[in-house]
Scaffold this motif. Structure first.
Motif, PDB file in Angstrom:
ATOM      1  N   ASN A   7       0.830  -1.202   0.000  1.00 38.92           N
ATOM      2  CA  ASN A   7       0.000   0.000   0.000  1.00 38.92           C
ATOM      3  C   ASN A   7       0.866   1.254   0.000  1.00 38.92           C
ATOM      4  O   ASN A   7       1.872   1.336   0.696  1.00 38.92           O
ATOM      5  N   ARG A   8       0.443   2.243  -0.787  1.00 41.59           N
ATOM      6  CA  ARG A   8       1.182   3.503  -0.876  1.00 41.59           C
ATOM      7  C   ARG A   8       0.457   4.584  -0.049  1.00 41.59           C
ATOM      8  O   ARG A   8      -0.236   5.441  -0.580  1.00 41.59           O
ATOM      9  N   HIS A   9       0.659   4.511   1.253  1.00 40.85           N
ATOM     10  CA  HIS A   9       0.025   5.462   2.161  1.00 40.85           C
ATOM     11  C   HIS A   9       0.532   6.879   1.953  1.00 40.85           C
ATOM     12  O   HIS A   9      -0.170   7.856   2.252  1.00 40.85           O
ATOM     13  N   ARG A  10       1.742   7.020   1.438  1.00 40.73           N
ATOM     14  CA  ARG A  10       2.328   8.344   1.261  1.00 40.73           C
ATOM     15  C   ARG A  10       1.602   9.179   0.213  1.00 40.73           C
ATOM     16  O   ARG A  10       1.806  10.390   0.142  1.00 40.73           O
ATOM     17  N   ARG A  11       0.755   8.542  -0.604  1.00 43.92           N
ATOM     18  CA  ARG A  11       0.000   9.301  -1.598  1.00 43.92           C
ATOM     19  C   ARG A  11      -0.831  10.402  -0.944  1.00 43.92           C
ATOM     20  O   ARG A  11      -1.091  11.448  -1.568  1.00 43.92           O
ATOM     21  N   ARG A  13       0.020  12.156   1.615  1.00 45.95           N
ATOM     22  CA  ARG A  13       0.869  13.076   2.376  1.00 45.95           C
ATOM     23  C   ARG A  13       1.753  13.920   1.469  1.00 45.95           C
ATOM     24  O   ARG A  13       2.716  14.533   1.921  1.00 45.95           O
ATOM     25  N   THR A  14       1.435  13.969   0.207  1.00 43.85           N
ATOM     26  CA  THR A  14       2.363  14.534  -0.776  1.00 43.85           C
ATOM     27  C   THR A  14       2.492  16.054  -0.730  1.00 43.85           C
ATOM     28  O   THR A  14       3.442  16.603  -1.273  1.00 43.85           O
ATOM     29  N   SER A  15       1.530  16.764  -0.121  1.00 43.95           N
ATOM     30  CA  SER A  15       1.609  18.221  -0.047  1.00 43.95           C
ATOM     31  C   SER A  15       0.831  18.700   1.170  1.00 43.95           C
ATOM     32  O   SER A  15       0.039  17.955   1.766  1.00 43.95           O
ATOM     33  N   LYS A  16       1.050  19.956   1.514  1.00 46.19           N
ATOM     34  CA  LYS A  16       0.344  20.539   2.651  1.00 46.19           C
ATOM     35  C   LYS A  16      -1.165  20.485   2.445  1.00 46.19           C
ATOM     36  O   LYS A  16      -1.928  20.121   3.357  1.00 46.19           O
ATOM     37  N   ARG A  19      -2.460  16.896   2.770  1.00 42.15           N
ATOM     38  CA  ARG A  19      -2.534  16.496   4.182  1.00 42.15           C
ATOM     39  C   ARG A  19      -3.736  17.136   4.866  1.00 42.15           C
ATOM     40  O   ARG A  19      -4.428  16.502   5.672  1.00 42.15           O
TER      41      ARG A  19
END
Length: 329
Positions: A7-11, A13-16, A19
């Motif tokens: 899973n790509r959870h960071r998708r 969190r990529t920008s302010k 988020r």
């Protein structure tokens, strides 16, 4: 290379803005209740040495303080009275006096800012010569005999214009006694914000400097809760709910986030976190020494309380946090 499956959870969190889009917990200025320590005298604004940025203020300074509070968008304050030492007695008479310091402070606030929610701290410890939260006889804090005085205090605060009564004494049956006293006096619409879960905590030290309320003998462990106990918190809160509480306070907050979540999960009432003096002072001391970023630490700490289940937060950081929230908007 075979394609990995994960899973790509960071998708998210990529920008302010990304988020912010998926953020689960939010702080609002309306969430804060700002504590104010009101003293007797004139032209008094004394910084509390163990609580940098927090002051004891006299009634004639209170309106200016409230103007600042209102300008920041804070909707609620909790008032603590600090009488002169020679005005204290064995029964804490000043707590329920018509002209008591909390009663007079309430009138000042409601006259200048009638829309502000005034929460009145309802206890005897600031007013008793021995510093305990009830009547003392032969070194013992008497429970049932103290309830009548607590009810009298609540009624006098309601008469002065308090919107919410917040009893902090931890006597058994205090919510029932106060609710009955308010109802009998015709204040059926005044809610009770109970210090339902209040631990006997070392985190209260700076508050006792602010309120001049340290006990003159012994401690408060026979009526405040043992920090080691978790299930007892549910029993305490359940009793207050049955007796008519409208809000449930958990105090302290930061070391008791698990308790806050338990209370939130078990009761369908607004939960109030009390971000206490020791929690405030530790952050302030570290910030003054340059060891931490104060804004980031404060906002993370307050967010943790909301995430744990708090609907409202009593905090000495209210004015600072309100400014920081404005900056982010």
């Amino acid at each position: 290379m075979n394609e990995l499956q994960f899973n790509r959870h960071r998708r998210l969190r990529t920008s302010k803005n990304m988020r912010a889009l998926v953020r689960e917990t939010f702080l609002r200025t309306e969430d804060f209740i700002y504590p104010i320590f009101v003293v007797e005298g004139t032209n008094v604004k004394n910084e509390i040495s163990s609580m940098p940025g927090v002051y004891q203020i006299s009634l004639d300074v209170l309106e200016a303080e409230m103007n600042e509070v209102v300008s920041l968008g804070i909707k609620s304050v909790i008032l603590f009275g600090v009488p002169e030492e020679d005005h204290k007695d064995e029964c804490g008479t000043g707590a329920y006096s018509h002209n008591g310091i909390v009663q007079e402070a309430t009138r000042v606030v409601k006259k200048s800012h009638p829309e502000i929610i005034v929460v009145a701290d309802t206890c005897l410890c600031e007013y008793t010569s021995h510093g305990h939260c009830g009547i003392v006889e032969n070194g013992k804090i008497l429970n049932d005999e103290s309830l009548e005085l607590l009810a009298k205090t609540a009624v006098s605060q309601a008469e002065a214009g308090a919107d919410i009564i917040a009893p902090s004494n931890m006597m058994d049956g205090f919510v029932a006694a106060i609710r009955a006293g308010l109802d009998e006096a015709g204040y059926t619409d005044i809610p009770v914000m109970s210090y339902a879960v209040k631990y006997s905590s070392a985190y209260y030290g700076p508050f006792r400097d602010a309120a001049n309320s340290a006990p003159q003998f012994g401690d408060r462990k026979t009526y405040q809760m043992d920090p080691a106990n978790r299930l007892e918190a549910i029993r305490e809160a359940e009793s207050d709910v049955e007796e008519g509480a409208d809000f449930l306070i958990v105090k302290p907050s930061l070391s008791y986030l698990d308790i806050m979540r338990d209370v939130k999960n078990n009761f369908n009432l607004p939960v109030v976190a009390y971000n206490v003096s020791g929690e405030y002072s530790m952050i302030k001391a570290a910030a003054i020494n340059g060891w931490i970023d104060e804004k980031s630490i404060v906002m993370e700490t307050l967010t943790s309380m909301k995430r744990a289940g708090a609907d409202l937060i009593i905090t000495y950081f209210a004015k600072d946090a309100a400014r920081w929230i404005k900056e982010e908007q």
